[in-house]
Design a protein around this motif. Sequence first.
Motif, short mmCIF file in Angstrom:
data_model
loop_
_atom_site.label_atom_id
_atom_site.label_comp_id
_atom_site.label_asym_id
_atom_site.label_seq_id
_atom_site.Cartn_x
_atom_site.Cartn_y
_atom_site.Cartn_z
N LYS A 49 64.69 37.90 32.46
CA LYS A 49 64.07 37.97 33.94
C LYS A 49 62.42 37.96 34.07
CE LYS A 49 65.83 40.70 37.00
NZ LYS A 49 66.46 42.07 37.59
N THR A 50 62.00 38.59 32.83
CA THR A 50 60.84 38.65 32.67
C THR A 50 60.08 37.40 32.15
OG1 THR A 50 60.83 41.03 31.99
CG2 THR A 50 58.46 39.70 31.57
N ALA A 51 60.80 36.61 31.44
CA ALA A 51 60.25 35.32 31.05
C ALA A 51 60.42 34.30 32.17
CB ALA A 51 61.08 34.73 29.78
N VAL A 52 61.62 34.47 32.85
CA VAL A 52 61.77 33.43 34.02
C VAL A 52 60.49 33.58 34.99
CG1 VAL A 52 62.97 33.15 36.16
CG2 VAL A 52 64.15 33.27 33.87
N ARG A 53 60.06 34.76 35.20
CA ARG A 53 59.04 35.16 36.15
C ARG A 53 57.63 34.53 35.59
NH1 ARG A 53 57.00 40.12 39.82
NH2 ARG A 53 55.00 39.52 40.00
N GLN A 54 57.41 34.78 34.25
CA GLN A 54 56.20 34.31 33.85
C GLN A 54 55.91 32.82 33.62
OE1 GLN A 54 56.37 36.08 30.09
NE2 GLN A 54 55.15 37.90 30.59
N VAL A 55 57.20 32.09 33.38
CA VAL A 55 57.12 30.70 33.55
C VAL A 55 56.99 30.06 34.98
CG1 VAL A 55 58.39 28.60 33.20
CG2 VAL A 55 58.51 30.48 31.32
N LEU A 56 57.58 30.88 35.96
CA LEU A 56 57.77 30.55 37.21
C LEU A 56 55.99 30.56 37.55
CD1 LEU A 56 58.69 29.60 39.74
CD2 LEU A 56 59.28 31.98 40.36
N GLU A 57 55.37 31.66 37.44
CA GLU A 57 53.89 31.98 37.96
C GLU A 57 53.22 30.97 37.42
OE1 GLU A 57 52.42 36.05 37.04
OE2 GLU A 57 54.09 36.80 38.19
N ASN A 58 53.36 30.50 36.07
CA ASN A 58 52.48 29.32 35.44
C ASN A 58 52.68 28.27 35.93
OD1 ASN A 58 51.48 31.26 33.71
ND2 ASN A 58 52.67 30.58 32.03
N SER A 59 53.93 27.77 36.74
CA SER A 59 54.28 26.49 37.26
C SER A 59 53.60 26.50 38.46
CB SER A 59 55.84 26.36 37.15
OG SER A 59 56.27 26.23 36.07
N GLY A 61 51.09 28.27 39.44
CA GLY A 61 49.48 28.20 39.51
C GLY A 61 49.16 26.74 39.37
N LYS A 62 50.01 25.79 38.35
CA LYS A 62 49.59 24.54 38.15
C LYS A 62 49.83 23.62 39.52
CE LYS A 62 50.39 24.43 33.40
NZ LYS A 62 51.49 24.35 32.17
N ILE A 63 50.64 23.89 40.18
CA ILE A 63 50.90 23.38 41.39
C ILE A 63 49.92 23.35 42.43
CG2 ILE A 63 52.40 23.09 43.47
CD1 ILE A 63 54.99 23.71 41.91
N LEU A 64 49.42 24.88 42.80
CA LEU A 64 48.48 24.94 43.66
C LEU A 64 47.12 24.65 43.13
CD1 LEU A 64 49.70 28.67 44.75
CD2 LEU A 64 49.81 26.58 46.26
N HIS A 65 46.82 24.50 42.10
CA HIS A 65 45.46 23.93 41.48
C HIS A 65 45.69 22.64 40.68
CE1 HIS A 65 43.69 27.52 43.22
NE2 HIS A 65 44.41 28.17 42.54
N SER A 289 45.60 31.33 44.07
CA SER A 289 47.08 31.09 44.06
C SER A 289 47.65 32.46 43.69
CB SER A 289 47.19 30.31 42.57
OG SER A 289 46.18 30.75 41.63
N SER A 290 46.58 33.64 43.30
CA SER A 290 47.20 35.21 42.86
C SER A 290 47.79 35.70 44.15
CB SER A 290 46.07 35.86 42.43
OG SER A 290 44.95 35.76 43.53
N VAL A 291 47.26 35.20 45.24
CA VAL A 291 47.83 35.71 46.76
C VAL A 291 49.00 35.32 46.99
CG1 VAL A 291 47.30 35.66 49.21
CG2 VAL A 291 45.47 36.09 47.58
N ILE A 292 49.36 33.78 46.79
CA ILE A 292 50.67 33.19 46.81
C ILE A 292 51.50 33.80 45.99
CG2 ILE A 292 51.98 31.03 46.71
CD1 ILE A 292 49.85 31.13 49.18
N ILE A 293 51.37 34.10 44.56
CA ILE A 293 52.30 34.62 43.71
C ILE A 293 52.57 35.93 44.06
CG2 ILE A 293 52.46 35.10 41.16
CD1 ILE A 293 50.85 32.84 40.79
#
Length: 298
Positions: A49-59, A61-65, A289-293
């Motif tokens: 679950k933690t790994a899923v969230r980390q990969v999602l946050e990175n993805s 971040g890349k989309i929003l910027h 992006s931090s606000v969105i995440i």
Amino acid sequence: TTEDLDKPLEDMYRMLTSKNVANEIARNLCEVVRGKLVGKRMQSFQRVKTAVRQVLENSIGKILHPNNEIDVLRDVITKRDRGRSLLRRETKSNPYVIVMVGINGVGKSTSLAKIAYHLKENGCNPLLAACDTFRSGAVEQLSVHAKCLDVPIFHQGYTKDPSLVAKSAISHAAEMKHDVVLVDTAGRMQNNVPLMKALSKLIVENKPDLVVFVCEALVGNDGIDQLSMFNKALQLGGHKRQIDGVVLTKFDTVSDKVGAALTMTHLTGAPVIFVGTGQKYNHLKKLKSSVIIKSLFS
């Protein structure tokens, strides 16, 4: 294994769609996460679950910027300074041109006025161009903003070709040494072919530096349809011009349903330049992006 990821990804999909992320984009994000984690060794379900969230946050971040991040103030100043150095011997240089587009009633004119306020506060010299020659009262509405902001407005009334009005406004701005022109256009439904053709003509003939799509932050899947149709319309003139960036209005009303920002950027590659956060001219913010995440995971 892919089976280990099924449950956390299903939970993630439901979470994303509940926050107004379009179904197709939520599904795409889940598949990106799956692709990055399948085959990785995890010691417990909690780690998965933690790994899923980390990969999602990175993805996210890349989309929003995306690489083409837009800083309107910097771009206006860069063009102005370049113009001054190139044209020292000449009398005028071309202003930076921003065209605002979108359907009826989403807050285009107010967003335009907020951007004008932001630029003026930071030392720019904006001109408003009233190129909504279709809707009765549009010129007067923009004139009220111009008066409140103490910024000049260029208009030629109604029934004129909006593209010619924009051209005259840009020429007038160069003459009067304005460094940025903000062009207001008629709100139009994305399936209104004559108005869409007029919009395409304005953009082909005037070659603005920035085409900004304005829509409401809670718009969801509807917004995707609007944005896609506007992008198609812009290409009717036989050119490859796309919408460059997005302004989301009423961002202060969406609570944690922030998915529209993600949806718009993922769909077009056009970043969210600003979000409107209230009624006043200074209620305009850059999207973090931090606000969105944080909102997505709240």
